[in-house]
Design an enzyme around this catalytic site. Sequence first.
Site, PDB file in Angstrom:
ATOM      1  N   SER A 137      -0.678   3.998 -11.866  1.00 54.62           N
ATOM      2  CA  SER A 137      -0.292   4.708 -10.648  1.00 54.62           C
ATOM      3  C   SER A 137       0.386   6.012 -11.044  1.00 54.62           C
ATOM      4  CB  SER A 137       0.661   3.819  -9.843  1.00 54.62           C
ATOM      5  OG  SER A 137       1.093   4.457  -8.676  1.00 54.62           O
ATOM      6  N   LYS A 165      -4.817   5.829 -10.107  1.00 54.52           N
ATOM      7  CA  LYS A 165      -4.416   5.855  -8.691  1.00 54.52           C
ATOM      8  C   LYS A 165      -3.461   7.009  -8.480  1.00 54.52           C
ATOM      9  CE  LYS A 165      -1.022   3.015  -6.279  1.00 54.52           C
ATOM     10  NZ  LYS A 165      -0.662   1.635  -5.922  1.00 54.52           N
ATOM     11  N   LEU A 166      -3.804   7.897  -7.555  1.00 55.90           N
ATOM     12  CA  LEU A 166      -2.971   9.055  -7.254  1.00 55.90           C
ATOM     13  C   LEU A 166      -2.134   8.787  -6.013  1.00 55.90           C
ATOM     14  CD1 LEU A 166      -5.519  12.007  -7.710  1.00 55.90           C
ATOM     15  CD2 LEU A 166      -3.998  10.966  -9.429  1.00 55.90           C
ATOM     16  N   LYS A 167      -0.840   8.997  -6.131  1.00 54.49           N
ATOM     17  CA  LYS A 167       0.025   8.933  -4.959  1.00 54.49           C
ATOM     18  C   LYS A 167      -0.241  10.197  -4.142  1.00 54.49           C
ATOM     19  CE  LYS A 167       2.495   5.185  -5.573  1.00 54.49           C
ATOM     20  NZ  LYS A 167       2.520   4.098  -4.567  1.00 54.49           N
ATOM     21  N   ASP A 192      -3.052   6.324  -2.932  1.00 48.33           N
ATOM     22  CA  ASP A 192      -2.059   5.490  -2.233  1.00 48.33           C
ATOM     23  C   ASP A 192      -1.108   6.407  -1.475  1.00 48.33           C
ATOM     24  OD1 ASP A 192      -0.254   3.620  -1.332  1.00 48.33           O
ATOM     25  OD2 ASP A 192       0.374   2.915  -3.322  1.00 48.33           O
ATOM     26  N   ASN A 194       1.315   5.225   0.814  1.00 48.89           N
ATOM     27  CA  ASN A 194       2.566   4.573   1.221  1.00 48.89           C
ATOM     28  C   ASN A 194       2.975   4.969   2.652  1.00 48.89           C
ATOM     29  OD1 ASN A 194       3.261   4.801  -2.113  1.00 48.89           O
ATOM     30  ND2 ASN A 194       3.635   2.846  -1.101  1.00 48.89           N
ATOM     31  N   GLU A 217      -5.209   3.500  -0.102  1.00 52.92           N
ATOM     32  CA  GLU A 217      -4.239   2.417   0.108  1.00 52.92           C
ATOM     33  C   GLU A 217      -3.175   2.828   1.125  1.00 52.92           C
ATOM     34  OE1 GLU A 217      -2.563   1.359  -3.672  1.00 52.92           O
ATOM     35  OE2 GLU A 217      -1.018   0.076  -2.835  1.00 52.92           O
ATOM     36  N   ASP A 242      -1.548  -2.512   1.592  1.00 54.36           N
ATOM     37  CA  ASP A 242      -0.478  -2.969   0.703  1.00 54.36           C
ATOM     38  C   ASP A 242       0.669  -3.452   1.608  1.00 54.36           C
ATOM     39  OD1 ASP A 242       1.790  -3.115  -0.963  1.00 54.36           O
ATOM     40  OD2 ASP A 242       1.513  -1.173  -1.905  1.00 54.36           O
ATOM     41  N   LYS A 266       0.817  -8.143  -3.912  1.00 59.03           N
ATOM     42  CA  LYS A 266       2.053  -8.009  -4.681  1.00 59.03           C
ATOM     43  C   LYS A 266       2.875  -9.251  -4.392  1.00 59.03           C
ATOM     44  CE  LYS A 266       2.758  -2.997  -4.581  1.00 59.03           C
ATOM     45  NZ  LYS A 266       3.348  -1.925  -3.759  1.00 59.03           N
ATOM     46  N   GLY A 294       1.849  -3.267  -8.233  1.00 61.29           N
ATOM     47  CA  GLY A 294       2.970  -3.224  -9.172  1.00 61.29           C
ATOM     48  C   GLY A 294       4.191  -2.610  -8.517  1.00 61.29           C
TER      49      GLY A 294
HETATM   50  C1  NPQ Z   1       2.882   0.867  -4.399  1.00 57.25           C
HETATM   51  N1  NPQ Z   1       3.903   0.929  -6.660  1.00 57.25           N
HETATM   52  O1  NPQ Z   1       1.829   0.426  -4.765  1.00 57.25           O
HETATM   53  C2  NPQ Z   1       4.135   0.876  -5.276  1.00 57.25           C
HETATM   54  C3  NPQ Z   1       5.217   1.579  -4.697  1.00 57.25           C
HETATM   55  C4  NPQ Z   1       6.475   1.816  -5.429  1.00 57.25           C
HETATM   56  C5  NPQ Z   1       3.124   1.301  -8.892  1.00 57.25           C
HETATM   57  O2  NPQ Z   1       2.537   2.641  -7.096  1.00 57.25           O
HETATM   58  C6  NPQ Z   1      10.928   1.758  -7.673  1.00 57.25           C
HETATM   59  C7  NPQ Z   1      10.593   0.431  -7.442  1.00 57.25           C
HETATM   60  C8  NPQ Z   1      10.075   2.755  -7.310  1.00 57.25           C
HETATM   61  C9  NPQ Z   1       9.406   0.121  -6.833  1.00 57.25           C
HETATM   62  C10 NPQ Z   1       7.995   3.441  -6.309  1.00 57.25           C
HETATM   63  C11 NPQ Z   1       3.161   1.706  -7.461  1.00 57.25           C
HETATM   64  C12 NPQ Z   1       8.870   2.445  -6.690  1.00 57.25           C
HETATM   65  C13 NPQ Z   1       8.533   1.125  -6.447  1.00 57.25           C
HETATM   66  C14 NPQ Z   1       6.804   3.110  -5.696  1.00 57.25           C
HETATM   67  C15 NPQ Z   1       7.329   0.818  -5.825  1.00 57.25           C
HETATM   68  O3  NPQ Z   1       2.953   1.252  -3.254  1.00 57.25           O
HETATM   69 MG    MG Z   2       0.938   0.786  -2.583  1.00 55.36          MG
END
Ligand code: NPQ
Ligand code: MG
Length: 374
Positions: A137, A165-167, A192, A194, A217, A242, A266, A294
Amino acid sequence: MTRLAELRLYRIDMPLVRPFRTSFGTQDTRDVLLLQAITNDGISGWAECVAMEWPGYSYEYVDGAVDVLAEHLIPAAVADGTIDPHVVHRRMSRLMGHPMAKAALETAVLDAWLRTEQRSLADYLGAVRTEVDCGVSVGIPVDESIDSLLEEVSGYVDAGYRRIKLKIQPGWDVQAVRAVRETWPDIPLQTDANQAYTRDDGPVLAAMDPYDLLLVEQPLPEDDLLGHALLAQQISTPVCLDESIISVATADTAIAFKAASIINIKPGRVGGYLESREIHDLCLERGVPVWCGGMLETGVGRAANVALAALPGFTLPGDTSASSRYYAVDITPPFVLDDGRLRVPTGPGIGVEPVPAILDELTTWSAVIDVANP
Ligand code: NPQ
Ligand code: MG
């Protein structure tokens, strides 16, 4: 008979190798809550609570998790010293919410129980693979530059990651996706958000359809299943959920209503590995691909996630990256990528435990709770 004697809680401060920026904020260090479930025979079960220190990803946060564990979940679920994970699961289900705290307690007990039974978590869950494909990620660069993004992605591609995977968020989406796709025409790529978009953002999300993404996502708020279903009709990229998926029932609903055609599992978000396995089983039956998400886990959480990702329905690479993606020093022996894969631990329980000296050095707070007073 084996019973639980004591629970220990640890808060550790883990510096990240680079800041991790998402649509909900930037993280420089990880404030991790660990649980150690100790039996009367001196066997320890370990688990990691994936709550963040502030309620940015979900409403849970570390102080809240410590409180609900100490004041409610531990007294309700393990006061008699049971190490039966199904009993613990059933007792906790009578209390509302707090899946990340529940997952941590259930997993610590499950690990202790599996270690007494000399059985691995992977075997218990029904793993069919000895190693799992790994993705990574990639956060929004702090300087918001495409050059920084390409440099970071280049490092992961060289390390062997099998999927990027690009945020994304409004203003950091189409250009970022286009730049990565033009540089690596064949790499499996996904995004992703969020929850950063609205129901009106169909056009900008559709603008990424030409770049051959595996999925997008969680583009919309977690409670907006209808919005996701409407969006799925406007874009050709598959919608993956997610944050919206918190149980078997929400997974079933999202699939039936066509709000998701792929699901991110998750364990912390859904309340543990038992619920995760049930969601996996449902998705396998429905023909819906799943992958393991993750939460910047240490080796303790990572070990268990890798076991889960070895189940047959996990057909897409997970966010189960190597320890080095996040941490210069992990609290367990590090998980190291081998040809873009991580090996599934084979030892009893989760198969790893914290290195005492490292745990000691990183611990900022700890507490001991006596559980069994028969
Ligand atoms: C997700 N994770 O899939 C999350 C979101 C995320 C790996 O992209 C601290 C603890 C910072 C948990 C940032 C990935 C975080 C975190 C992002 C979870 O949406
Ligand atoms: Mg996510």
